[in-house]
Scaffold this motif. Structure first.
Motif, short mmCIF file in Angstrom:
data_model
loop_
_atom_site.label_atom_id
_atom_site.label_comp_id
_atom_site.label_asym_id
_atom_site.label_seq_id
_atom_site.Cartn_x
_atom_site.Cartn_y
_atom_site.Cartn_z
N LYS A 1 0.86 -1.18 0.00
CA LYS A 1 0.00 0.00 0.00
C LYS A 1 0.90 1.23 0.00
CE LYS A 1 -3.98 -2.01 2.40
NZ LYS A 1 -4.95 -1.85 3.53
N LEU A 2 0.63 2.13 -0.91
CA LEU A 2 1.39 3.36 -0.99
C LEU A 2 0.52 4.55 -0.64
CD1 LEU A 2 3.46 3.04 -4.31
CD2 LEU A 2 4.18 2.48 -1.99
N MET A 3 1.08 5.50 0.07
CA MET A 3 0.41 6.78 0.32
C MET A 3 1.18 7.86 -0.42
SD MET A 3 -1.72 8.94 1.77
CE MET A 3 -2.53 8.30 3.24
N ASN A 4 0.48 8.56 -1.32
CA ASN A 4 1.05 9.70 -2.04
C ASN A 4 0.47 10.97 -1.43
OD1 ASN A 4 1.94 11.64 -3.84
ND2 ASN A 4 0.63 10.97 -5.53
N ILE B 1 -1.58 -3.40 -6.27
CA ILE B 1 -1.06 -2.37 -5.37
C ILE B 1 -2.18 -1.39 -5.05
CG2 ILE B 1 -0.22 -0.98 -7.31
CD1 ILE B 1 2.19 -0.21 -5.52
N ASP B 2 -2.26 -0.99 -3.82
CA ASP B 2 -3.28 -0.04 -3.37
C ASP B 2 -2.62 1.32 -3.16
OD1 ASP B 2 -5.98 0.59 -2.21
OD2 ASP B 2 -4.74 1.04 -0.47
N ILE B 3 -3.18 2.35 -3.78
CA ILE B 3 -2.60 3.69 -3.68
C ILE B 3 -3.60 4.63 -3.03
CG2 ILE B 3 -1.54 5.61 -4.93
CD1 ILE B 3 -1.05 3.53 -7.22
N GLN B 4 -3.18 5.26 -1.97
CA GLN B 4 -4.00 6.24 -1.28
C GLN B 4 -3.46 7.63 -1.58
OE1 GLN B 4 -3.69 4.96 2.80
NE2 GLN B 4 -5.34 3.46 2.57
N GLN B 5 -4.36 8.59 -1.63
CA GLN B 5 -3.99 9.98 -1.93
C GLN B 5 -4.37 10.90 -0.77
OE1 GLN B 5 -1.97 9.59 -5.25
NE2 GLN B 5 -2.54 11.66 -4.66
N SER B 6 -3.54 11.86 -0.49
CA SER B 6 -3.86 12.94 0.44
C SER B 6 -3.52 14.25 -0.25
CB SER B 6 -3.05 12.80 1.73
OG SER B 6 -3.25 13.92 2.57
N HIS B 7 -4.46 15.18 -0.27
CA HIS B 7 -4.26 16.46 -0.96
C HIS B 7 -4.58 17.63 -0.03
CE1 HIS B 7 -3.64 14.79 -4.98
NE2 HIS B 7 -4.57 13.91 -4.68
N GLY B 8 -3.84 18.70 -0.22
CA GLY B 8 -4.05 19.94 0.52
C GLY B 8 -3.04 20.97 0.06
N VAL C 1 5.50 8.40 -0.71
CA VAL C 1 6.03 9.34 -1.70
C VAL C 1 5.37 10.69 -1.49
CG1 VAL C 1 6.49 7.55 -3.42
CG2 VAL C 1 4.31 8.78 -3.49
N VAL C 2 6.08 11.74 -1.88
CA VAL C 2 5.50 13.08 -1.89
C VAL C 2 5.64 13.62 -3.31
CG1 VAL C 2 5.74 13.70 0.53
CG2 VAL C 2 7.70 13.96 -0.98
N THR C 3 4.58 14.28 -3.78
CA THR C 3 4.57 14.87 -5.12
C THR C 3 4.09 16.31 -4.94
OG1 THR C 3 2.32 13.99 -5.51
CG2 THR C 3 4.16 12.66 -6.27
N MET C 4 5.04 17.23 -4.85
CA MET C 4 4.74 18.60 -4.44
C MET C 4 4.86 19.59 -5.60
SD MET C 4 3.84 18.16 -1.40
CE MET C 4 4.10 17.43 0.21
N ASN C 5 4.64 20.86 -5.31
CA ASN C 5 4.76 21.87 -6.36
C ASN C 5 5.87 22.88 -6.09
OD1 ASN C 5 3.65 23.75 -4.53
ND2 ASN C 5 1.58 23.47 -5.33
N GLN C 6 6.72 22.58 -5.11
CA GLN C 6 7.88 23.42 -4.90
C GLN C 6 8.97 22.61 -4.20
OE1 GLN C 6 6.67 26.82 -2.60
NE2 GLN C 6 5.67 25.59 -1.06
N THR C 7 10.18 22.85 -4.60
CA THR C 7 11.31 22.10 -4.08
C THR C 7 11.46 22.25 -2.57
OG1 THR C 7 12.45 22.40 -6.19
CG2 THR C 7 13.81 21.80 -4.32
#
Length: 353
Positions: free
Chosen positions: A41-44, A74-81, A98-104
């Protein structure tokens, strides 16, 4: 050169925006098992306006993962804010693989905390940035306030909707875009740039918690004359959610936003998900994923895909914040720390509850 594009906010569109309310957690129930038979299980953890992209990317990756791993699921969970709030949540214990962001700077924070290993930008192509965007203006059909460039945002009678730069990468880029424009328009004079940015912020009486919250306020609640947001968000609203009701204004000079990604090594190591997490991010550079990015008006890094969709991405003069203001530590200290320049300039604004 400023470009304006025309694209009716329906009840259906309102429902779609309402379903995408900020700071929600989404889950993809796709099952889970890796090649060894152990559940994966992955949390992005990601920024808010990326939810639409990952909603479609996750099933795409699941299919690829199953094909490459003998039918494993594979199960993928998302958290957004808001991006910065999300980074703080991970820093404070949110178990992101994993983190997928919009600024370094958001991933650099996690690196400083020991959650992401040093050298993360070299593990993936393009300094771990699979696609980019930029800051544009969304105005109502006919552009009644005749907004053409940043200078128009500081005029009397123009009400702006913007995300809070203290909690949102979207808002941070908007602020830096305005300040950078002010510097260029005034020969590098920072005092005049600050004066211009303060005037602009006075036209934004409420600062929303995140980019999607700002979109909802502008498009669904019908508040404001101009939404300052990412190009991909502006296109998503004007072309898909509410075609015919809005226009996009491309300013003469604006900021480039990079969207970095990284494995959260401390969490993935503890859970034993490093390999799956790395695959998840690497696939962002695949042609199907780059095509999906273009579909959601994110500027792809793949040159072939970018050329195929160049009609959707007008040529723009942009600047990287690091090239103008220094590294993100310097940017944070100068502009966004408590009592720093943003706080001083935004005296007439308040944060949305």
């Amino acid at each position: 050169m400023t470009t304006v594009r025309s694209f009716v906010f329906t009840g259906l569109a309102a429902a779609a925006l309402a379903a995408c309310s900020p700071q929600s957690e989404q889950k993809s129930a796709n099952g889970s098992a890796d090649a060894s038979g152990k559940d994966v299980k992955l949390m992005n953890v990601s920024y808010d306006v990326a939810r639409d992209f990952y909603k479609e990317y996750n099933p795409l990756f699941v299919k690829e993962y199953k094909a490459k791993n003998g039918g494993a699921e594979i199960d993928i969970q998302q958290s957004h804010g808001g991006s910065s709030k999300q980074a703080l949540a991970v820093s404070n214990g949110l178990q992101a693989d994993v983190v997928t962001m919009n600024q370094t700077s958001d991933i650099q924070l996690l690196e400083k905390k020991g959650l992401v290993k040093a050298g993360w930008t070299s593990r993936l192509p393009d300094n771990a940035v699979p696609f980019t965007s930029t800051t544009v203006f969304l105005v109502r059909k006919g552009n009644p306030k005749q907004v053409k460039d940043w200078a128009d945002l500081a005029k009397d009678g123009v009400q702006l909707v913007i995300a809070n730069p203290k909690t949102s990468g979207n808002g941070r880029y908007a602020f830096l875009g305005a300040y950078g424009y002010g510097m260029k328009a005034n020969g590098g004079d920072e005092a005049k740039a600050a004066e211009f940015t303060a005037k602009m912020l006075k036209n934004a009486p409420v600062l929303e918690n995140g980019g999607r919250a700002a979109t909802t306020t502008f498009a669904q609640r019908n508040i404001g004359d101009v939404l300052i947001t990412f190009e991909n968000e502006a296109n998503h609203v004007s072309r898909k959610l509410a075609p015919g009701q809005f226009e996009i204004v491309y300013p003469s000079y604006t900021i480039l936003s990079e969207n970095p990604v990284a494995v959260v090594d401390s969490v993935a190591g503890k859970k034993g998900t490093q390999a799956a997490a790395a695959e998840y991010l690497k696939y962002l550079w695949s042609e199907p994923a780059q095509e999906l990015a273009a579909k959601f008006y994110l500027r792809p890094q793949n040159k072939t895909v970018a050329e195929k969709h160049k009609a959707d991405f007008p040529a723009m003069e942009t600047f990287r914040p690091e090239d103008v203001f220094g590294n993100w530590d310097a940017i944070a200290k100068k502009f966004f720390a408590d009592g720093a320049l943003f706080d001083k300039l935004a005296t007439g604004s308040k944060t949305a509850k």
